[in-house]
Motif scaffolding. Sequence first.
Motif, PDB file in Angstrom:
ATOM      1  N   GLN B  74     -24.798 -20.918  95.008  1.00 39.23           N
ATOM      2  CA  GLN B  74     -25.519 -19.936  95.797  1.00 39.23           C
ATOM      3  C   GLN B  74     -26.780 -20.521  96.411  1.00 39.23           C
ATOM      4  O   GLN B  74     -27.802 -19.847  96.526  1.00 39.23           O
ATOM      5  N   ASP B  93     -27.532 -14.881  97.812  1.00 41.05           N
ATOM      6  CA  ASP B  93     -26.946 -13.998  96.804  1.00 41.05           C
ATOM      7  C   ASP B  93     -25.493 -14.351  96.518  1.00 41.05           C
ATOM      8  O   ASP B  93     -24.856 -13.748  95.665  1.00 41.05           O
ATOM      9  N   SER B  94     -24.971 -15.288  97.299  1.00 42.37           N
ATOM     10  CA  SER B  94     -23.561 -15.644  97.109  1.00 42.37           C
ATOM     11  C   SER B  94     -23.370 -17.104  97.523  1.00 42.37           C
ATOM     12  O   SER B  94     -24.255 -17.694  98.140  1.00 42.37           O
ATOM     13  N   THR B 112     -22.385 -17.747 104.094  1.00 46.16           N
ATOM     14  CA  THR B 112     -22.252 -17.410 102.675  1.00 46.16           C
ATOM     15  C   THR B 112     -21.004 -16.559 102.485  1.00 46.16           C
ATOM     16  O   THR B 112     -20.608 -15.803 103.363  1.00 46.16           O
ATOM     17  N   PRO B 114     -18.313 -13.765 100.715  1.00 44.64           N
ATOM     18  CA  PRO B 114     -18.395 -12.428 100.122  1.00 44.64           C
ATOM     19  C   PRO B 114     -18.366 -12.590  98.606  1.00 44.64           C
ATOM     20  O   PRO B 114     -17.582 -13.369  98.072  1.00 44.64           O
ATOM     21  N   HIS B 118     -21.588  -8.361  97.945  1.00 46.15           N
ATOM     22  CA  HIS B 118     -22.204  -8.842  99.178  1.00 46.15           C
ATOM     23  C   HIS B 118     -21.120  -9.238 100.155  1.00 46.15           C
ATOM     24  O   HIS B 118     -20.155  -9.896  99.778  1.00 46.15           O
ATOM     25  N   THR B 119     -21.268  -8.870 101.412  1.00 41.81           N
ATOM     26  CA  THR B 119     -20.291  -9.307 102.401  1.00 41.81           C
ATOM     27  C   THR B 119     -20.649 -10.716 102.848  1.00 41.81           C
ATOM     28  O   THR B 119     -21.730 -11.214 102.560  1.00 41.81           O
ATOM     29  N   SER B 120     -19.703 -11.345 103.529  1.00 41.91           N
ATOM     30  CA  SER B 120     -19.985 -12.683 104.037  1.00 41.91           C
ATOM     31  C   SER B 120     -21.029 -12.581 105.153  1.00 41.91           C
ATOM     32  O   SER B 120     -21.152 -11.541 105.791  1.00 41.91           O
ATOM     33  N   ALA B 121     -21.750 -13.663 105.357  1.00 43.32           N
ATOM     34  CA  ALA B 121     -22.818 -13.623 106.358  1.00 43.32           C
ATOM     35  C   ALA B 121     -23.045 -15.002 106.950  1.00 43.32           C
ATOM     36  O   ALA B 121     -22.687 -16.026 106.355  1.00 43.32           O
ATOM     37  N   LYS B 143     -23.758 -10.350 110.200  1.00 44.46           N
ATOM     38  CA  LYS B 143     -22.707  -9.893 109.285  1.00 44.46           C
ATOM     39  C   LYS B 143     -21.626  -9.216 110.103  1.00 44.46           C
ATOM     40  O   LYS B 143     -21.858  -8.828 111.238  1.00 44.46           O
TER      41      LYS B 143
END
Lengths: 714, 326
Positions: B74, B93-94, B112, B114, B118-121, B143
């Motif tokens: 992370q 966060d991921s 990042t 999911p 948390h979704t991917s970003a 996002k």
Amino acid sequence: MADVMLMKEIDDTAASLGIDLSQIDFDSIRLPPGEDFGIKSDDEDVYRDENLEFDSGFGNIIVVDNLPVVPREKFEKLEGVVRKIYSQISVIKDDGFWMPVDPETKKTLGYCFIEYNTPQEAELAKEKTHGYKLDRSHIFAVSMFDDFDRFMKVPDEWAPPEVKPYTPGENLQQWLTDDKARDQFVIRAGSDTEVLWNDARQLKADLVYKRAYWTESFVQWSPLGTYLATIHRQGAAIWGGGSTFNRLMRYAHPQVRLIDFSPGEKYLVTCSCHETSNPLDANRVVINFFDVRTGKVMRDFKGTTHDFPLGPGGLPKWPAFSWGGGKGDKYFARMGKNLISVYETETFSLIDKKSVRVENVMDFSWSPTDPILSLFVPELGGGNQPARVSLIQIPSKEELRQKNLFSVSDCKMYWQSNGDYLAVKVDRYTKTKKSTYTGFELFRIKERDIPIEVLELENKNDKIIAFAWEPKGHRFAVIHGEAPKLDISFYSMRGANNTGRISKLTTLKGKNANALFWSPAGRFIIFAGLKTQNGTLEFYNVDELETMASGEHFMCTDIEWDPTGRYVATSVTSVHEMENGFNIWSFNGKLLYRVMRDHFFQFLWRPRPPSFLSPEKEEEIAKNLKKYSKKYEAEDQDVSLLLSEQEREKRRMLKEEWDKWVSEWKRLHEEEKLARQLLRDGEASDEEEEYEAKEVEVEEVLSSHEEVLEYDQE
Amino acid sequence: MRPILMKGHERPLTFLKYNREGDLLFSCAKDHTPTVWFADNGERLGTYRGHNGAVWSCDVSRDSIRLITGSADQSAKLWDVRTGHQLHTFNFDSPARSVDFSVGDKLAVITTDPFMGHTSAIHVKRIADDPDDQTSESVLVIKGPQGRINRAVWGPLNQTIISGGEDTIIRIWDSETGKLLNESDKEVSHKKNITSLAKSVDGSHFLTGSHDKSAKLWDTRTLTLIKTYTTERPVNAVAMSPLLDHVVLGGGQDASSVTTTDHRAGKFEAKFFDKILQEEIGGVKGHFGPINALAFNPDGKSFSSGGEDGYVRLHHFDPDYFNIKI
């Protein structure tokens, strides 16, 4: 859960209506089906059950007429009697019995309705009890509820049928007139079914017709290639036609699972297997014989799995009826307990109205060309009565030849494709009865008195892995020995110098193969190591007794020659997930092209009807092959020239198109040059984008040494 | 020529990257230490210690001073290439999947996964000239796409960001506003997970590889599909030759189903295709497992491949390679 009523509210409502809730038996309250008075049940199962009921419709209901008309006092007794009769057949649904009463006379009306859980059960009940004699004056007349609509529509007066104008049909054999003499095949991959030309000259497959969800389980060509059959929930359908595939006929047979064409494709046999609601009952099997062209049911057989023993996959052993008598589609037969039932297609009934009685018959098979049956009966009475193989002529049922065999454990019969020879593989016990060994009995059907020859392998203990006759020929191949070191032997029925005795041609030692595939034209054969042996292939010429080529189609599961014997398709079907697809090889083992498809289920060459050329003519062509082939060789040349021309053109186009992109990119790149330099803090070099391959010559002194040469001065 | 086998990782390789001069090769693997090698002879130069999870990708600045890595711990980290010191850590966060420096190396795009709600970003970070001034703040966060974004790279002049991932669609975003500018046509786009994305040297076009057993070549500015290369295996890694019109595809059967079959079933080959004619010209065998990473030396005379088997194989081309005619 919607609208849950509070208990208090219920009490209040009851009190305002003057009902004492404690006095009411709730279980006795029955709401009419499909009506809840706005009160939703909190039992979710109820909803699901109701949905199921809607699906079944009225197909499950039968109407029983000709019941006695009884007064009220006897109503219950009659109901008891009728219920007893009908619950013997299958379980009557809850509330599935209703006998209406005349509101004035309070007598019954002489008929009742009975509902079962499935249409199949209703059908069965109708069949079994129609014409049932309750007593002399009350013979049941049973019909399906759904049939009533149909009966009502019958007009009272006969009207002459309309004469439809003649419309010429399509040429169903148009595919045979392909000017490149190509063959077709069908594949199934994923949800798509495709028919393709095998265009070996251009090394690719050429699409003819493609359709998603064309069939619900599998497809099958008719034996002469005229039709393609598809399977659906409602029945089977056949497709064919000139340039494309149109539906030619439908054959209604709910939940059909298996189909079979007669060899001359006059008839289509369909089979379904239904579970009964009573798990103890045997499953019901329905087999229909359709006339392919008219779509009419010629005969149906209904029975249970006791009558039609199950084969692999929980379906009846298929084909349940085997066709005989050559291309005329004249006879079909089925083996029962101690008998063989032979039917003829003129009347679709048993020949002489009775089956052939053969005590303890184990197996039978038809000659591929003649109305001759071969059958095998094992030893009886602990060896007192020998096992035997007999040949029976149909329709006379006369025994042509019989051979007694001793201490036999099993027999397998292999007919040669012209019906000239019959090979019987006989497994016998050794003297100790602890092991078996194998020999062959070879019948010469076409010779006088049908002489029999016995053939034993040189090593008697060898196991027989595979046996195959050369199509239309006089040779056969046997794989024998212990895995993994197997031998393949070839024998000829004509003998080495046409002596008329069986003789061995050759034995190939230590081959890695477990299956034999003769070319349909004979002469060439493929030894294949399928499945566990990773798909090794060996292409062998039996005339010259030499291997032409070896190849491999890794993980290959199926091999099929095209009907002319020119090409071979090897395929990996979706038994496993990887490598799915097919390869096309020439007859001499050259890999022509390969196609990979995920979820590949089926590969089937479209069969061809037999050639019209006489054997003499064929021989003449074979002799003067050079003369005939010239024309085709020239065509081949043209095609390859055209191909390379097209290829060049295509490449030129691609190149031009690419150059256009590149020049556009160069221009844009140039335009953005300044902006890019700014992003790099003015660093000017954009040079990294243009790598040039420069040739740099480097001279290196590897070593040097001095040598003093003597110089003679004279 | 015989390939040079570079054994230094203990777990499957995930990513390979050459620096601009082509003298250094950076490799990332599921073990936690990115490694740098001499790109000529395959000698190991050093490792970058500090991550606490699989390292999914890396990028090196134009001047070969900074290295950025994205890891499953992370975080994304900035390193001093020469000393191996950690300069900065970006925490998320991921897991961080893909990293890419912009033109001028002042920005970096990091994706990042999911994870735990948390979704991917896609994050854009400003990279300070002086590591002491470095902050963790994102300039922009995008996002939207479902599933993992396996790769995100900068478009021409840093004006756009190109992303591709599990939802099979390639998207072009405005790198200033985060607005979606363009997405690939469903008809022609990949049918399965996009595993890799490689830009051409001038950034004008890029190549994507997918589990649908194909690779596709796209125009960066218009997102027009130019070419499709089809193969028999899922594609895990793609690379384009900077010198010749060749593309290389690497992949193989899923690592999980490899052991159940014969080694021949996997086809763990790096396949060479003619970029223009879309025809296969050859293959380089050797890995005992799927190929997860491919990179071309910027001079186009060698390439390296990283496999599930933990090896990096460095191939210098034979002279014959430069005269291939089809």
